[in-house]
Structure formats: C-alpha cells, structure tokens
Design a protein around this motif. Structure first.
Motif, short mmCIF file in Angstrom:
data_model
loop_
_atom_site.label_atom_id
_atom_site.label_comp_id
_atom_site.label_asym_id
_atom_site.label_seq_id
_atom_site.Cartn_x
_atom_site.Cartn_y
_atom_site.Cartn_z
N PHE A 1 0.45 -1.26 0.16
CA PHE A 1 -0.09 0.17 0.35
C PHE A 1 0.76 1.31 -0.01
CE2 PHE A 1 -3.08 -2.34 2.98
CZ PHE A 1 -3.78 -3.52 1.37
N THR A 2 0.22 2.00 -0.40
CA THR A 2 0.75 3.83 -0.18
C THR A 2 0.05 4.26 -0.18
OG1 THR A 2 1.20 4.42 -2.81
CG2 THR A 2 2.69 2.71 -2.01
N GLU A 3 0.49 6.19 -0.04
CA GLU A 3 0.05 7.15 0.72
C GLU A 3 -1.65 7.35 -0.86
OE1 GLU A 3 2.24 6.92 3.77
OE2 GLU A 3 2.59 7.04 1.20
N ALA A 4 -0.84 6.96 -1.85
CA ALA A 4 -1.41 7.23 -3.47
C ALA A 4 -3.12 6.80 -3.10
CB ALA A 4 -0.64 6.73 -4.57
N VAL A 5 -3.32 5.82 -2.69
CA VAL A 5 -4.86 5.51 -1.93
C VAL A 5 -4.96 5.24 -0.43
CG1 VAL A 5 -6.69 3.81 -2.55
CG2 VAL A 5 -4.89 4.60 -4.29
N SER A 6 -5.99 6.07 -0.37
CA SER A 6 -6.19 6.33 1.08
C SER A 6 -7.82 6.06 1.25
CB SER A 6 -5.79 7.08 2.00
OG SER A 6 -6.86 8.73 1.45
N PHE A 7 -8.30 5.43 2.10
CA PHE A 7 -9.89 5.32 2.29
C PHE A 7 -10.59 6.62 3.74
CE2 PHE A 7 -9.73 0.79 1.77
CZ PHE A 7 -10.44 1.27 0.08
N GLN A 8 -11.16 7.82 3.19
CA GLN A 8 -11.62 8.19 4.17
C GLN A 8 -13.00 8.60 5.13
OE1 GLN A 8 -12.43 11.43 1.24
NE2 GLN A 8 -10.69 12.60 2.08
N VAL A 9 -12.45 8.57 6.77
CA VAL A 9 -13.56 8.33 7.47
C VAL A 9 -14.41 9.97 7.80
CG1 VAL A 9 -14.56 7.00 9.49
CG2 VAL A 9 -12.59 5.78 8.48
N LEU B 1 -2.27 0.11 5.25
CA LEU B 1 -3.08 1.30 4.53
C LEU B 1 -3.55 2.52 4.61
CD1 LEU B 1 -5.73 0.75 2.47
CD2 LEU B 1 -6.69 -0.37 3.94
N SER B 2 -3.31 3.55 4.26
CA SER B 2 -3.72 4.76 4.75
C SER B 2 -5.26 5.66 4.51
CB SER B 2 -3.37 5.94 3.60
OG SER B 2 -1.94 5.91 3.58
N TRP B 3 -5.30 6.31 5.89
CA TRP B 3 -7.04 6.25 6.25
C TRP B 3 -7.11 7.43 6.52
CZ3 TRP B 3 -11.54 2.96 6.64
CH2 TRP B 3 -10.96 1.77 6.61
N GLN B 4 -8.05 8.52 6.06
CA GLN B 4 -8.26 10.10 6.56
C GLN B 4 -9.61 10.05 7.43
OE1 GLN B 4 -7.65 13.07 3.85
NE2 GLN B 4 -7.22 10.81 2.17
N VAL B 5 -9.17 10.10 9.06
CA VAL B 5 -10.23 10.33 9.67
C VAL B 5 -10.16 11.91 10.01
CG1 VAL B 5 -11.22 9.81 12.40
CG2 VAL B 5 -9.04 8.09 11.43
N VAL B 6 -11.68 12.23 9.36
CA VAL B 6 -11.82 14.23 9.31
C VAL B 6 -13.59 13.95 9.92
CG1 VAL B 6 -10.21 14.20 7.45
CG2 VAL B 6 -12.52 14.13 7.09
N PRO B 7 -13.12 15.49 10.32
CA PRO B 7 -15.09 15.91 10.50
C PRO B 7 -15.69 15.86 9.25
CG PRO B 7 -13.55 17.08 11.24
CD PRO B 7 -12.11 16.50 10.31
N ARG B 8 -16.76 15.24 9.47
CA ARG B 8 -17.26 15.79 7.97
C ARG B 8 -18.20 17.48 8.15
NH1 ARG B 8 -21.18 12.58 5.51
NH2 ARG B 8 -20.96 10.93 7.42
#
Length: 167
Positions: free
Chosen positions: A77-85, A119-126
C-alpha cells in the motif's frame, strides 16, 4: 444470490487478508465478513499457495463492500490510495483514530494515518468536507486550512470550527 456491488475496492495483502478483514469489521458498525474463498490445487504453479488457504475475503464496512486478496508480497500500500472516515463528533474521531492506529499503526499529519497493515486512512470531521472547505468565502477556507496544516496527527474539531467561524 445477492446482487454484486458494481465497484468493489480490492485490497492486496501478502497473507493477511482474513486478519485485515476481521480487524476492519471489528471497528466499523454495520460491518461483516460476507464470504471467504480458498485456494484450490488448480493454479498452484502460479500462486504457490497451499490448497485450502485463504485466497480472498469479501467484507462490508457500513454497507460498502471490499475484497481483501492474499496476492503475495509483490505489492504494498502507498498513500496514493486512502480511505476517508467522516465523523460527526470528536468522540467519533478519537474512536476511529485509536482503533485504526492500534497494534502497530502509524499516525500521520493532518488526520492521516496508516493502520498496522500499511493501508492509509483519513479520519476527518464531516463538516470539513461538507462546509468548512467548500465555503464560498475564501477567508473562512483559508483560516481552516491554516489550522489544519498545523495539526501533527489526529484532527481536533474545536480549533477547526473556531477557525471557520473566526473565533
């Protein structure tokens, strides 16, 4: 037979597909392992995996279907793909952040992290995606970005909210 989702992200693991699917489904609501498929003797000369070992795991997270594939060590995995929560509250951000970074995950800047599988994730305020960064007032967006870029790890909603409202 259930209708297949049209687009399903496929996550390539070396041998950890079932472990990863179990990990992810333990974190998210409305999540489950749908099916596990196993390698057969056919194709041994190609995949080299023992017959009966896990080939792929289909799972859902909050209704979104994913596949985890045991494809071997060739790809990472690389940061080129991430999932946003997207999270409504600081408590939700704290929850997902702590669970996804558990057991060897790595914190990154500006709400980014890598879980223990890389695996890269972004945990962000909606609100950041629905309001704060899309506001037609460029001064508001600028203030939010100035605060966002100072955050070394997990995002804190209150400073971002205060920046948006100019407090």
């Amino acid at each position: 037979m259930a209708k297949l989702q049209r687009v399903v992200p496929c996550l390539w693991f070396d041998t950890e597909a079932e472990e990863a699917a179990t990990f992810y489904t333990s974190i998210f609501d409305n999540a489950r392992i749908v099916r596990v498929t196993r390698f057969a003797e056919a194709g041994q000369e190609i995949h080299g995996r023992p017959a009966g070992s896990v080939m792929a795991v289909v799972f859902t997270l909050d209704g979104q279907e994913f596949m985890a594939l045991n494809g071997g060590p060739q790809f990472k995995f690389t940061e080129a793909v991430s999932f946003q929560v997207f999270c409504e509250t600081q408590e939700e951000i704290d929850y997902y952040w702590s669970r996804l970074t558990a057991d060897g995950g790595q914190e990154g800047p500006c709400g980014w992290l890598k879980d223990r599988f890389g695996l890269s994730w972004q945990v962000v305020p909606r609100a950041m995606e629905e309001e704060w960064l899309v506001d037609p007032d460029p001064a508001r967006v600028q203030r939010v970005l100035e605060v966002l870029y100072t955050m070394e790890g997990k995002l804190e909603i209150e400073p971002l909210r205060r920046a948006y409202y100019g407090e």
